[in-house]
Design a protein around this motif. Structure first.
Motif, short mmCIF file in Angstrom:
data_model
loop_
_atom_site.label_atom_id
_atom_site.label_comp_id
_atom_site.label_asym_id
_atom_site.label_seq_id
_atom_site.Cartn_x
_atom_site.Cartn_y
_atom_site.Cartn_z
N MET A 146 0.85 -1.17 0.00
CA MET A 146 0.00 0.00 0.00
C MET A 146 0.90 1.24 0.00
N SER A 147 0.61 2.18 -0.86
CA SER A 147 1.44 3.37 -0.96
C SER A 147 1.13 4.33 0.18
N ALA A 148 2.05 5.25 0.40
CA ALA A 148 1.89 6.22 1.49
C ALA A 148 0.67 7.10 1.26
N LYS A 149 0.39 7.42 0.00
CA LYS A 149 -0.76 8.27 -0.29
C LYS A 149 -2.07 7.56 0.06
N ARG A 150 -2.13 6.26 -0.21
CA ARG A 150 -3.35 5.49 0.11
C ARG A 150 -3.53 5.36 1.61
N VAL A 151 -2.43 5.20 2.34
CA VAL A 151 -2.51 5.11 3.80
C VAL A 151 -3.01 6.43 4.37
N ASP A 152 -2.46 7.54 3.87
CA ASP A 152 -2.90 8.86 4.35
C ASP A 152 -4.37 9.09 4.03
N THR A 153 -4.79 8.68 2.85
CA THR A 153 -6.20 8.83 2.49
C THR A 153 -7.09 7.99 3.40
N ALA A 154 -6.68 6.78 3.69
CA ALA A 154 -7.46 5.91 4.58
C ALA A 154 -7.55 6.51 5.98
N ILE A 155 -6.44 7.05 6.49
CA ILE A 155 -6.45 7.66 7.82
C ILE A 155 -7.41 8.83 7.87
N VAL A 156 -7.37 9.67 6.85
CA VAL A 156 -8.25 10.85 6.83
C VAL A 156 -9.71 10.45 6.69
N VAL A 157 -10.00 9.46 5.86
CA VAL A 157 -11.39 9.02 5.68
C VAL A 157 -11.95 8.45 6.98
N VAL A 158 -11.15 7.64 7.67
CA VAL A 158 -11.61 7.06 8.93
C VAL A 158 -11.78 8.17 9.98
N ALA A 159 -10.87 9.14 10.00
CA ALA A 159 -10.97 10.24 10.96
C ALA A 159 -12.24 11.07 10.72
N VAL A 160 -12.50 11.40 9.48
CA VAL A 160 -13.69 12.20 9.17
C VAL A 160 -14.97 11.42 9.47
N THR A 161 -14.97 10.14 9.13
CA THR A 161 -16.15 9.32 9.41
C THR A 161 -16.42 9.22 10.90
N ALA A 162 -15.35 8.99 11.68
CA ALA A 162 -15.51 8.91 13.13
C ALA A 162 -15.98 10.24 13.70
N ALA A 163 -15.46 11.34 13.18
CA ALA A 163 -15.86 12.65 13.67
C ALA A 163 -17.33 12.94 13.35
N VAL A 164 -17.77 12.59 12.16
CA VAL A 164 -19.16 12.84 11.77
C VAL A 164 -20.12 11.99 12.61
N ILE A 165 -19.80 10.71 12.79
CA ILE A 165 -20.67 9.85 13.59
C ILE A 165 -20.66 10.29 15.04
N GLY A 166 -19.50 10.66 15.56
CA GLY A 166 -19.41 11.15 16.94
C GLY A 166 -20.19 12.45 17.14
N ALA A 167 -20.08 13.36 16.18
CA ALA A 167 -20.81 14.62 16.28
C ALA A 167 -22.32 14.38 16.18
N ALA A 168 -22.73 13.45 15.33
CA ALA A 168 -24.16 13.13 15.23
C ALA A 168 -24.67 12.53 16.54
N GLY A 169 -23.85 11.68 17.15
CA GLY A 169 -24.23 11.12 18.44
C GLY A 169 -24.34 12.19 19.51
#
Length: 76
Positions: A1-24
């Motif tokens: 897995m390239s570094a760019k894909r890892v960074d993208t995955a980290i950001v996507v998971v962070a944003v998803t967790a933040a949105v679900i947490g804020a909705a909660g």
């Protein structure tokens, strides 16, 4: 897995967790405002997901800073 894909995955998971947490959190506040007892699920979601999202966002920023420092700067 390239570094760019890892960074993208980290950001996507962070944003998803933040949105679900804020909705909660909004759900807890909405239930409290209506006079109901907030459910345990909505109470625990923000307590768990928002710190995880913050830690992942911090990791993404640190990875970006380290990657930027490793690049060679040409003659100016």
């Amino acid at each position: 897995m390239s570094a760019k894909r890892v960074d993208t995955a980290i950001v996507v998971v962070a944003v998803t967790a933040a949105v679900i947490g804020a909705a909660g959190l909004l759900g807890v506040l909405g239930q409290a405002w209506m006079g109901y007892t907030p459910s345990q699920l909505l109470t625990f979601l923000p307590m768990i997901l928002l710190p995880i999202a913050f830690a992942l966002a911090t990791a993404a920023v640190i990875r970006a800073v380290l990657r930027r420092r490793q690049t060679e700067v040409g003659p100016s």
